[in-house]
Every structure is written in C-alpha cells, then in structure tokens.
Design a protein around this motif. Sequence first.
Motif, PDB file in Angstrom:
ATOM      1  N   LYS A   1       0.832  -1.207   0.000  1.00 57.45           N
ATOM      2  CA  LYS A   1       0.000   0.000   0.000  1.00 57.45           C
ATOM      3  C   LYS A   1       0.871   1.264   0.000  1.00 57.45           C
TER       4      LYS A   1
ATOM      5  N   GLN B   1     -11.913   3.306   6.165  1.00 53.59           N
ATOM      6  CA  GLN B   1     -10.906   2.611   5.393  1.00 53.59           C
ATOM      7  C   GLN B   1     -11.288   2.568   3.915  1.00 53.59           C
ATOM      8  N   TYR B   2     -10.242   2.652   3.064  1.00 57.93           N
ATOM      9  CA  TYR B   2     -10.431   2.654   1.609  1.00 57.93           C
ATOM     10  C   TYR B   2      -9.460   1.646   1.010  1.00 57.93           C
ATOM     11  N   PRO B   3      -9.915   0.806   0.107  1.00 61.91           N
ATOM     12  CA  PRO B   3      -9.080  -0.316  -0.362  1.00 61.91           C
ATOM     13  C   PRO B   3      -7.941   0.082  -1.293  1.00 61.91           C
TER      14      PRO B   3
ATOM     15  N   ALA C   1      -5.290  -1.640   3.076  1.00 63.16           N
ATOM     16  CA  ALA C   1      -6.186  -0.483   2.979  1.00 63.16           C
ATOM     17  C   ALA C   1      -5.492   0.784   3.489  1.00 63.16           C
TER      18      ALA C   1
END
Length: 1415
Positions: free
Chosen positions: A1310, A1387-1389, A1380
């Motif tokens: 990420k 939370q955002y993937p 994430a």
Amino acid sequence: MSNSMRDLIDGEAELDDDEDDESFDGETGDAAPRRAKAAPIDDSSEEEDDDDDEEEARKVREGFIIDDDEDDDEGEDSGERERRKKKKRRRAEREEEEQLDEEDLDLIGEANPEWERKTQTQTKFKRLKRGHRDEDRGTERRGLAEIFSDEDDDNEERPYNRPSHRVQADEFDDFIEDDYPEDDEERIQRQEDMEVARPKDKGLIVDTTGLDKDALDDMEAIFGNGEEYDWALQLEDEEEDREREEQTIELKDVFEPSQLTEKLLTDDDNEIRINDDPERFQLDRKPFKNLVITAEQFKEEARWITNLMWPKKQLSGDLHGPFNRAIGKVLEFFVIDGVEVPYVFQHRRDYLLHTKKIRNQSSRDDPDAPEYMVDAEKLLTQDDLWRVLDLDIKFRSLIEKRNALEKSFDNLKESSGVQDEILEDMIRQAQTMEELQDLQDYLNFQYSVQLKDIAAMGDGVNKEIKRPGAKSALFERIRKSNVTKFVRAFGISPDRLAQNALREGKKVSSDDDEMLPMDLADSLTDGDFPTGDQVISAARQLYAEELFVSPRMRKHFRINYYQMGWVSCKRTEKGLRKIDESHPYYEIKYLVNQTIGDLAARPEIFLKMMKAEEEGLVEVRLSLENEREFRRLLYSEFASDNFSDLADAWNTERQKVLDIAFTKLEKVIAKGVKDSLRTACQEELLKTCRELYFKRLDQAPLKPRGMVLGTMPRVLTLSNGMGDPNREPVCWTWVEEDGRVLEHGKFMNLGRDESQREAFTELVRRRAPDVVGISGFSADTQRLIKDVEGLISEKGLMGPEYDDPDTNEYRSDLLEVVVVNDEVARLYKDSPRAVADHPTLNPLTRYCIALARYMQNPLKEYAALGKDVTSLLIHPYQQYLPPEKLYKHLETAMVDMVNLCGVDINEAMTDAYTAHLLPYVAGLGPRKATLLIKGINANGGVVNTRDELVGDPERRKLPVLGPRVWNNCASFLFIDYDTTNPDSDPLDNTRIHPEDYDLARKVAADALGLDEEDVKAETDENGAGAIVRKLFKEDEQEKVNELILEEYAEQLEREYQQRKRVTLETIRAELQVPYEELRKNFATLGTEQIFTMFTGETKESLCEGMIIPVNVRAVKDDFAIVKLDCGIEGRIEAHEVSHRHSIKDVLHVGQTTQAKLIDLNRKDFVGKLSMREEELRRPYRKNMEHERGQWDFRQEDNDREELREKDKTTGRTQRVIKHPLFKPFNSTQAEEYLGGQPSGEVVIRPSSKGNDHLAITWKVADGVYQHIDVLELQKETEFSVGRTLRVGSKYSYSDLDELIVDHVKAMAKKVEELIQHEKFQKGSRADLEKWLTTYIDANPNRSTYAFCIDTKHPGYFYLCFKASRGSKVNAWNVRVVPHAYELLKSQYPDMRALCNGFKLRYQSEMMKMQTGGGR
C-alpha cells in the motif's frame, strides 16, 4: 564578451505541456484555470475573441493571410513604409526576446521526464507568450501622419463613379527613359532643377481628398495638423512600451526556482557562463568577488601557504627558498593568469621543479657523454597544486576578515582617538581565523560603547540602537565605577600576564597594593556597589573577563591544548544501551587519553567520536594532560614575588580570579580545538578519498590481447542479478567497441541446458567478442562464472588472434572471462538516465550494458554519474564527511584524469557519454560545457581547428569561448588529424598547447634536418602546419629522439626567460605518439573485492568466530548443508553438531538455527560452521588492541554489570528465534541494517518489553522505519514463539510468516501504491505546502491536494489540500493499514477510493460548516 556569445546564452521563453493545468488571462495578466475539454458552455466571450485572434495569427504564420504591412500600395510614400517597417521590426524583436530558447526548455524538461513540449500549435502557450499583444493588433493606433488620412477607404469602390479632383502624383515620371545617356554636368543640372522645384513643405503628403491646396491650408489653420497632440501620443507609446516590458516572460516567471537551480539556468549561472574565467574559479571565489589583494598581501600569502605545507613535504632544508618561490609562481598562475591546476601541471611543470646542473662523472671515460647533467627535484605534485588552490581560498577569507577588523579599528581611532597596542601589534601578525576571532572578541569587549556610537553615527541619529545585553551592561557599570581601581590593584594587566605566560619579553611581576583587598574594597564602595564584597566580586568578574578575551592568553591556552591535549569519550545514558558490542561506535565508547597526534594518524576515529556526540551517545571531552602543572605555572606568572600577609592576601585574590577565567577559557578553547581538529581530520580523510577515487579512474579500457593500450574491446556481458542462474533467466548484452548495443537477450541454465549452451556458443562464434564480462548482486553469480568458464573450455571458444612476440606467430587463447566491478552499473540500471537511454529494456539488461561500457572506458562511466558519485563507497568512513566537501574532492580527481586523457571534442558533439567529460576539462564546468556545445552547434556542429573556438571570421565561425577559458582548455580538447583536410593540423591532436606550436614546429623541422629556407618554402606553400604534416607523412617521428633538447631549453631560458624543459619533453613524446594512453591497465578485482561485491560482507561484518543464523538446506548422515544470510553455502560436520545426538535428530531441512563460523573460504564462497554448545557459549568479540591507559576497562566492566542487573529487573534475556528474518538487533541496529536495503524489507528482533513480545522493524521509505510491537499468546515455553501473534487489538496471526505476508508486506504494498500515485510529492510537509501555495497562486480559481510522507510517524502520510488562494493549507492524516488506507476512521481499499473518499468527506465537512454557520 562578444554579443555573439551572449546570443548563445540568452534564452527565450516558451511554455509547454508542463503547464497544462493553467492558461494566461489576456486582460489581467494572471494565470487562469484551464477550461475543461468537455465543458459544453463557454463562459467567456473574451475567450472566443482570443481564439479568433489566435486562429488569425496562426494563418498569418502559415502564409494563408498576407499581413497588411506586406500589402502596402506602391504609391505609399517611403516615410510611411519606413515607419511601418520599424514598427514591425520592434514587434518581432519583442516576440523573439520573450521566447525561451529551445535548448533551455529541453534542459528544463530533463528535470521532469513526464514533461513534453508539443511541436504543434499550442493555443494556451501563444496566449501566454503574447500577453496583451492580441488586443493591440486589432486596435493598432496609427501614427501622427495617418490621423487625418483616409487610407482605410483606399480599397473601397468610389460611389457613383464620381471623378476625383485630387492632385495626383505622376506615376509615369520614370516610366520613359532618356534616349541618350546624360553626362555629369547634365545630371548635376537636372538634380538642381528638381531641388528648386521641390515644395517647401516636403513633409506634406500628396493630397487625395479632392480639395485643392488653398482649401487644405484653410482647414489646417482652423483645425491644426495634429502635431499639437504629439505629447499625448508619445505618452501613450511610452505607456505601451512599459506594459510590454512588464509582460516580458523570463525563465523564472515560468519555472520553479528549484528547477532553474537544478538545471543551472539562474541569472547567476548565466553570469558564470558569460564571464571569461574558469568556472570552478568563479564558484570558489564568488564570496570574495570584490576583494582586492595587494602585492604585499600576495607575497604574504605565498609565505603563509609555504609555512602550512612545508612541514609535510619532507624536503631538504636548502629547498625551502625554492619551495617558497614555487608557491609564489603557482599563485601567480592561478590568480593573475587565471589558469587551472591541469594547465599548470601540464604546461608549467618546469616551475614545480628545482633543477641544478651537476658535472657528469662519466664524461671522463665517455667523450660523447654530456659534460653536465640536470638534477631535478620535484617541489610540488598535482595534489599539492589542489592544496595550494584550497589554501588560496582560505587566505582570501582570512584577508577579508582581517580587512574588516582593521577597518573597525581605524574607525575607532578616527572617531574616538583609541590607541591600543594589542590591536596594533597583533592584527597584522594573525595567521589563523581563530586568532582574528580572538581579536574581534577583544575589540567588541573593550570598546563596545564606542562601537555602538560609531554605528549610531553611521546609520543616522534617529536610528534605534539595540539595547545592550545584561552582561555587557554589567561590565560597563563596573568600568564606570570605583571597582576599576580594585582591578588595577591586581598589579598586572591581563595582556602583560599573557606575555609572561608566552615568555614574550622580560617577565613583569605583579605589584601588591598597600591596602588589604577587603580594606581597599570597603574604601571603593559607591551607589552601584555599596558593599566591599560586591566590589571584590565585580572586580573578579571584570578581570576574569579581561583575561578571557585577552588574545594572547587565548593563544597561550590554544598552544598548550594542541601540544598536550587529551581527547576522551564518555558514554551517555542513551549510549549505554544503544552502543552494544556490535555497534559501529563501540570502538570509541570507552576510548580515553588520545593525543592530538594519535587522532591525526587515525582521522576516522575522531570523526566517529564527533558523530556519536552529535547523536547524543557519547560526550567528547578535551582536557590537558598535565592540567595541574599548567595551572601552577600560570599562577606563578600571576602571583606576587613578595612574602607577607599582604602579598598572600592579594595572591589569594589572584588565584580566585584565575580559577574563574580558567573555566571560561577552557570551555571556549576546547570547543575551538575540537572544531579545528574535526576540520583537519576531514581534510585528511578527504585526501584519502581523493586518492582512492583517482586509482579507480586511473584505468584504461580493458585491453584485448595483442592490441595497443587504450583500444576499445568488443564485449559480451552476462548477469543473473539476484536470481539462481540454474532456475532464473540470465540476461546478456553485446556491445560493440563504439559503445552501441547491437544485441541482447536471455539464457536459461547455462550449466545444464544443452540447447542454451549451444545458443551461447553460436552467439560467441558469430560475434567474436574480445572478452566476456560477468557480475551480479548475489553469491549465486559465482556459480554463473564457473558455468561460463566451463562452457568456454568445453566448447573451445577462443578469443581474438594476436601476434605472439615470443614466436612471432599469430595465436589465440581461450576467451577470457572477467568479473566486472559493478558499483556504477548498480546506480545506472534504475536511474532516469538509464530509462531515457533504453526505455524498452529491463533493469538487468541495462545493468549488463553498464558493465560493458565500464569495461570499455571506466572514466566515462564515472563521469556520467555526476554528483551521484558520492553514493559510491570510496572509503568505509566517508559517511562522516560532509557530502559537498566529498564531492568537491572527488571532482578534483576526475578533473585530473579527464585532462590527462583529453577529450575528442568532435566525438563529444555526437556522443552523450563523451560529452559527460567536458565539464571536467580545465576552464570549463557544467555551465560552460553546455555553452561550448551550443556554440559549436551554431557554428555547424564540427570543430576543425582549436583556434576556431575563439572565433574565425574568415570561416564565419563565431567565438564560443573567451580567450582565458580557451587558453585553459585548448590543449585538453583534441581534434583527430585528417590527412585529407589541408586545414587539419596534426598538433591539434596532441597534448601540446597552441602557445607552443611554433616550438613544436621548430623541433619537427630540426628532426627533419630542414634549414630556415626549406621551412619558409614549405610553410609558404602548405601553411604553418606543413612541417609537422611532413614529419607525419614521411613517418620520421622517431628522429625527434636524436635531438638534444637540453640545448633548446637553455636557449629559451637564456634569451626569452621561459622555462620549457618539461614542455620540450612533452613535445618529443607527442610528436611520436599523439595523446598516448597514460592510464594504467584495467584493474581486475581480487578475491576479497569479488566476495564483498557478491555478498555485501566485509572482513569486519563476516569473519571467523562470529555466531550467525543459518538455514538448513540438506541433512546427510555425516554432515549438513546450510545457507548463510549473505547467500554463501556452509557445511556443518556431524561432530560439530552434538556428541550425544545424531545430526538428523538435531537438524531438519528448512530449519533456521545459530552456528559459529569456524572457517571461511572467500574464493570458493563456502564456509565451515559449528553448533557445539561450548562454541556457542563463547560470544564473538572484535579484537581491539589499545595501548595502556587508552581504554577505560573499568567503566566497560561496570556498564556490563549494570546492563545485566537491568535485564534481570526487566526479565529481558537474549532471545534467538529460528527464522531467516530474525536478527539479534536493537532498534538502532535494525534501522542501520535496513538502511541500504529497498523499501519493504523486514527484520524480526527481540523486544524490550519482555519475552512475551517480539518487535518487527520494516523500512517504510528511505530514513523512515516502523517498529511494530507483536504480543505472543499461547506460548509453550518462555523462549518459544507464541501460537497466536497479535498486533494491536485488531490483527491476529498464527505464525511469523503469515504476519510478515499479510500484515507487513501488505502495508508495504500500500505504501508503494501511494508513493507511485500521481498525487504523491517527495519531500517534507513544508515542501508540499510550498508547492501547493505556488500552484494555487498560478491557478487562483482552482483547488488542489497532494500526499507526502510523515517522517515523524512511520506508516502515516499527510493529505494536504488548499481549497482556494485565500485559504490556508490544511492536512489530514492517512494511515496505512494492511490492505487499505485509513482516513478519518474510514478505510479505503485503494488510492482511487481514497481520493474519492477524501473529496466526498471534504464536501461533507464543508456542508456541516455552512449549516453550522447558518444557525
């Protein structure tokens, strides 16, 4: 500097796609937001007008519309046409000046690879470039002569075909020629008749209004002719010109200052380009641009430098005078002649030698032998020349400070009548910056009031004067009070006391006052100091302060500290635990009683001390070896010689004063000595780095057998990178001798796959390489080398044929395999330069290309690195050096080597790799090198002679270099001799300077046996270079060896006062082999170097006796095969495991365990290890030998005991986890270990929280590391790993591998995704906020956001945004979690979801604020 050269520099502004988010508002002159391409509604009618103007201008440029200026009627008078032409020319000149030069834009484009410049018409650019000019074209004001004309109606059809009554010019006057030509008299008479017939008001325009002249005169009398409005029109013209000047677009208006600075396009850079002085000289002397050094100071500088350099030269005493004269001459070359080090070393080397004639003893026996011989002693080396240049800059700094001090003192004498013998005597004697600073402190203390008065007078009466500090105010109060009488009662001045200590002059003893100190103090009380105790205290402080600022007393202390100073380290509480036995600072942790001489011999040790002190891990203390004796001697100089109670009382007071002063002096002198010692150690280490780097540069291309040194080889290179050569692809490249990459590909398993072995054989036989180069990043590369060597031997693949000098026959050997130093290739493979050179190739193939080019010319590869050269590991302690100083010293080595080899200027024009050498040529630099290339391109792109570079009007060649810069670089830029070109001069292909061409031609003529008449005839027919051409053509170069050059040298020195012995030898050598390769043979790597390159391990990091983790790969009955972290294989014999158990019972495949290294074969990359308990109980300790009294063993033992007690208290013991990523590190060691590894790498280590915790450290980005606390649950034993591993309260894992993959690696992925996103900006939060502000200033109607890393909180990023021009920059925290991103607890993937989520959240927050505001 000529205008032509300025034209090469002055750029013209254009905009490009880098500005695609903004356009230029034609009315306000401000940047306006660019309209969306899909916008259905055009919200500005002015945009349409602009576009129309744009379209019309484009058609004019393309020739579809003829400009009115080009379609004037033939009948229009010449004055009108001239005015139109001038207008048009001014407009064209303005437009040309406002454009950025194409090459400047290309340079800027290199800073932003994504930035491209369209070649087609760019609407937004055109509007920005013209500014208001589009409007001016449509409403262009006519001149005064046109105000009352109806020119606009000329083309209109006259109504009703009414005849015109206008007076018409006779357009047929010149149509019929005279039948007979007129003679001179008739022509003169005709001209006089025409002059008489010409109307008086010749400025009157031929009338076309249909009115006769009388009517026009009446009209003019009534209405005027418009001249009375000249003043108004002139004001409007001036206003328009001023507006256009304000709108002139420069580079700095379009690009960021950082971009201009990076690409050397600032105003300062252009000034350096223009000035006819060597670029490096301009940069070094920039702070002293206005400093003028007198002739006397010039001589003083020579003496000053001599005194500093002489002690280290180790020359005989009788050479001190010649050495001083040589220094003076070198300074003259640098300062007056303006020539750089390579020029002096190459063309003025005679002045660096001391020569004397001695009688030749062998002449008695050999009548042909010369009677005298010349004995030459080398006074200065090339390294010394760089040292002189460096000291010249330091002397300028010294003179500047001294001049400022003298000026302050002169002002004091003029304004206040101050007379001070200390300043009079010592300012001129000061030899160091420390001594000048001592005098400055003394001046400021003694005359603070007078200096403030002078400052107030100089700056004006009304200027507010800064209030003095409490300390200085106190001393002024003491000086104005009766306390000064008590101070004088000490019986000796501080300066006289210092002279006593320095043994200067006859000793002066202190005089005792008639009264006891207390009685005298009581008699001197006043309103400021009402008690005797206060008087004594004030007197002590004042006298101690006067001792403290005394220049001579400081000098006395400084001398003793340098001679008898002891440097010791004392660890701090922070360093107690952080510096363990594996820490690089451990060797200085308990180091004590090091003399200045000890540290001068080991400069890296003191630099390591200072670095550790900066990090708060140790305290570096400087003390006197015999401080008690030093104090006693100083007191004896201060004490009275009398014997009485009165004398004892005063001596007691003197002792107290001395104690106060001693503490203050000790502190300031110790700090100064430490700083000076640090600088000296840095210079010594920098010198070593320069020498090591010079050795790397001093390599010729790898020489194929039978070829001349310097011949470029044809190279086949292979690499497996980090992979296993038996399982993963091996990349290869074929590079021709000219550097072109003609072929590349991949092989699989050259050790066993027969088809791949055949493919390799076919490639070698088809391409016939001179050598095969191999390198890689892992120990597995050693197997690739063995596979290739075996394949070559098995298939009988031979290298190039060569002439065997022993047999005089041609022969060939097996193809040579060379392990190539890959330090440059590693930097190149992923660099922007590599991507630009080979955008379609993978990094490993680019790595192979760099290996091949390194073998073909190491110098070019190192030069191409530029400032990245500091990333190379030149010296193991170079991290303790300032990067800018390190680069400057490495640059001097590159300058020396480039000028030794020379640069083919025409090759540099066509080959970018050769062009990288130009900035290092004498006189040039990166700025002047680009100017040189630009100028040569303007002259046609080819240089035929060296003289062309300063201009050749006959061949229409513009000057591209000034005379002084050309003089520096001329002999180092060579031009291949072309026998077919009559203008080509063979001397332009040599190291001979053009100033010595006549001398070289004289040598050539004498070698050919030509007399003056023959020479004149030859040169008259074939030019000045004819004699040397004849020497080359007839292949008679060897004849120059028959000449006795000593006679030439003596004649030149006798008749012309020119010392040319070395120059003549250079001419002799160059006439035989022009620009001969003088570098050493290509350096092949030794066993230790290859081992370190493939494994990353040195003798310090991996050696016998160390206990290391190993991973079991195979277990047999009597031995086991293991693999070390560095990739090499190890063998553990059965008896080295256990005497009680079978090896198979103890070890199994995949197991990670601890073992002691008992033998390491660095050549074969194998080791022998032991797992016996008695071996593992004895930890490895680095062997550090210390002389008696230089290591604090007692403190070391006490600290070990203290740490053991603390571990018992906290329950902390040394854990060993059987996992390949486990390291027995603390947090600092983990960060240091991960520092050189890529982002996302992980270390598992013990935790300070106890045995039920583990710590995981992973590299988020360069310099950013996250430490994760892992709680172990369901542990079988105290030392085993828990079955459940919990991170925080949300995440649980069953084993370490799952935790690494699903937690750490998931977050690393990420992080990488965010860093690669277009909205990510490198740098700090302050840098990002500055960028956002600049962007919004350029786009005031937009809002924008971007991300940057939060270095203080690893794992977090800042999301910074600026909503409008007037709003401040806001920041929200983005946290990276497994799989994430977390923003405001949501939370955002992925990044797309995060950006959309931010926008929605921002809108929501704004709605809340508006709703709240409405209530």
